[in-house]
Design a protein around this motif. Structure first.
Motif, mmCIF file in Angstrom:
data_model
loop_
_atom_site.group_PDB
_atom_site.id
_atom_site.type_symbol
_atom_site.label_atom_id
_atom_site.label_comp_id
_atom_site.label_asym_id
_atom_site.label_seq_id
_atom_site.Cartn_x
_atom_site.Cartn_y
_atom_site.Cartn_z
ATOM 1 N N PHE A 161 -72.519 -89.580 21.508
ATOM 2 C CA PHE A 161 -73.495 -88.876 20.377
ATOM 3 C C PHE A 161 -73.144 -89.950 19.247
ATOM 4 C CE2 PHE A 161 -71.820 -84.847 22.721
ATOM 5 C CZ PHE A 161 -72.968 -84.937 23.522
ATOM 6 N N MET A 171 -72.072 -87.087 31.589
ATOM 7 C CA MET A 171 -71.195 -87.407 30.270
ATOM 8 C C MET A 171 -70.551 -86.641 30.694
ATOM 9 S SD MET A 171 -73.907 -87.426 26.195
ATOM 10 C CE MET A 171 -74.959 -85.989 26.671
ATOM 11 N N TYR A 172 -70.145 -85.459 31.051
ATOM 12 C CA TYR A 172 -69.113 -85.119 31.209
ATOM 13 C C TYR A 172 -68.425 -84.936 32.191
ATOM 14 C CZ TYR A 172 -66.024 -80.693 31.648
ATOM 15 O OH TYR A 172 -64.601 -79.884 32.027
ATOM 16 N N ASP A 230 -77.793 -87.219 31.155
ATOM 17 C CA ASP A 230 -77.582 -86.100 30.866
ATOM 18 C C ASP A 230 -76.399 -85.123 31.045
ATOM 19 O OD1 ASP A 230 -76.238 -85.467 33.692
ATOM 20 O OD2 ASP A 230 -78.304 -85.818 34.486
ATOM 21 N N SER A 231 -76.499 -83.846 30.116
ATOM 22 C CA SER A 231 -75.229 -83.406 30.209
ATOM 23 C C SER A 231 -74.070 -83.461 30.810
ATOM 24 C CB SER A 231 -75.238 -82.184 29.200
ATOM 25 O OG SER A 231 -75.480 -81.556 30.375
ATOM 26 N N ASN A 232 -74.267 -83.328 31.854
ATOM 27 C CA ASN A 232 -73.617 -83.489 33.469
ATOM 28 C C ASN A 232 -73.019 -84.524 33.399
ATOM 29 O OD1 ASN A 232 -73.438 -80.457 33.717
ATOM 30 N ND2 ASN A 232 -75.251 -80.922 35.580
ATOM 31 N N CYS A 247 -66.820 -87.589 21.802
ATOM 32 C CA CYS A 247 -68.381 -87.134 20.565
ATOM 33 C C CYS A 247 -69.184 -88.763 20.036
ATOM 34 C CB CYS A 247 -67.521 -86.539 19.752
ATOM 35 S SG CYS A 247 -67.092 -84.930 20.357
#
Length: 70
Positions: free
Chosen positions: A65, A46-47, A42-44, A61
Motif C-alpha cells: 500500500f 498480496m496475502y 489482488d488482495s489474495n 503495509c
C-alpha cells in the motif's frame, strides 16, 4: 500502488525467483511480470506473497500500500 522495488528486494533476499512466486500464486510468469510492471496485485495474491515471503504486517503495509514509490 505496490512498491515493486522493495518487493523484488525481498524476493531476492529470500533467494527466490519471480518465476517461483508466479507458480506459487498459480499464475503465469508473463502475468506476474505484467502485474509487477503495473504495480497491481489482488488482495489474495498480496496475502499469499506475504505468507510465502514471511513479510511482517508492517512491511506488508509499506510494500503493498505504498503511496510514494521511487
Amino acid at each position: 500502488m505496490i512498491d515493486t522495488a522493495r518487493l523484488r528486494g525481498i524476493i531476492a533476499e529470500r533467494k527466490m525467483s519471480q518465476a517461483e512466486i508466479a507458480r506459487y500464486l498459480g499464475i503465469t510468469q508473463k502475468t506476474f511480470y505484467s502485474k509487477m510492471a503495473r504495480g497491481i496485485f489482488d488482495s489474495n495474491e498480496m496475502y499469499q506473497m506475504k505468507d510465502l515471503l514471511n513479510i511482517s504486517n508492517e512491511d506488508a503495509c509499506n510494500i503493498f500500500f505504498a503511496h510514494d514509490v521511487t
